[in-house]
Design an enzyme around this catalytic site. Sequence first.
Site, PDB file in Angstrom:
ATOM      1  N   THR A 185      49.000  61.945  30.748  1.00 46.77           N
ATOM      2  CA  THR A 185      47.926  62.249  31.688  1.00 46.77           C
ATOM      3  C   THR A 185      47.570  63.725  31.691  1.00 46.77           C
ATOM      4  OG1 THR A 185      47.342  62.294  34.049  1.00 46.77           O
ATOM      5  CG2 THR A 185      49.665  62.448  33.511  1.00 46.77           C
ATOM      6  N   TYR A 197      53.498  62.589  40.237  1.00 48.88           N
ATOM      7  CA  TYR A 197      52.929  61.761  39.176  1.00 48.88           C
ATOM      8  C   TYR A 197      52.853  62.545  37.870  1.00 48.88           C
ATOM      9  CZ  TYR A 197      49.314  59.638  36.280  1.00 48.88           C
ATOM     10  OH  TYR A 197      48.616  59.132  35.223  1.00 48.88           O
TER      11      TYR A 197
END
Length: 330
Positions: free
Chosen positions: A117, A142
């Site tokens: 990501t 995250y």
Amino acid sequence: MAVLVTGGAGYIGSHMVWALVDAGEEVVVLDRLSTGFRWAVAPEARFYEGDIADTALLATIFSENAIDAIIHFAGSIVVPESVADPLSYYENNTVKSRALIAAAVAAKVPHFVFSSTAAVYGTPDGIEPVLETAALRPESPYGSSKLMTEIMLRDTAAAHDFTYTALRYFNVAGADPRGRTGQSTKGATHLIKVACEAALGKRGGMDVYGTDYPTPDGTCVRDYIHVSDLANAHLKALQRMRAGGGSIVANCGYGRGFSVLEVLEQVKAVSGVAFPVHFAGRRPGDAVLIVANPSVAMQELGWTPQHADLAFIVRTALDWEDHLGKRNQR
């Protein structure tokens, strides 16, 4: 040889399964169906329901199928949720990925494509499109959980006969242009998905979190990539490794940023619906502005985006949302 797709019943994973099937690949899917759907998996794929950290199940999969590559999507993805419950993200995204990587090494699976990501960067310095060599400063658990998995892959590749590609996604949106799958999770937090729900009357409006960021209109800026282009980047990564290419990290985006308000105006324009928009304070963990420099993916993978148009992304997302509403009414 077969490709194991973890999280293959989810949003991006189901598109990947269809892309592999379209390319003539033998596909095996592992998904616990916590957010994915069995019906979203291409019928040609062999399906196993379960967790990526279930070592006995992984051993069965590797014994029953000639797996030569893993494409790993399974994981948790909601940034504010990771801030509120960080340990669950380190468990699901990092600890369980470690178990999967260990099982791959034990089974002598040589190739691994990882769903990483842009959150590993945090908010980059300056406004230029970010390169893979930029400082890694995740602003949420995250992002940190994904970065930890990248580090595990790097170290595993140095110690074993194992090659990986980590693809750092920017903001994934849209749906299969052929209408076979799309973002179907209830309560999804993707901006375009939520805006399409508002446009189709599935919710009364939508919230914009933060209007005081140092951007032209005060809202966050992101690089939106069509999910089919992203699936194609994975396919290119797999082909490159099978041809002898080494381990790399590559951004997946278009190099063009849109603010939250610009995206909402595009959804309103494509749908023809002026849905209500409510303004709220900033959410924890949101980066201000992040846009990809995709040159590594283009040069190393031979990847050429086919759907780099925000209106097209929105149109496919709206079409899928409309289809989903009709499907759920049956």
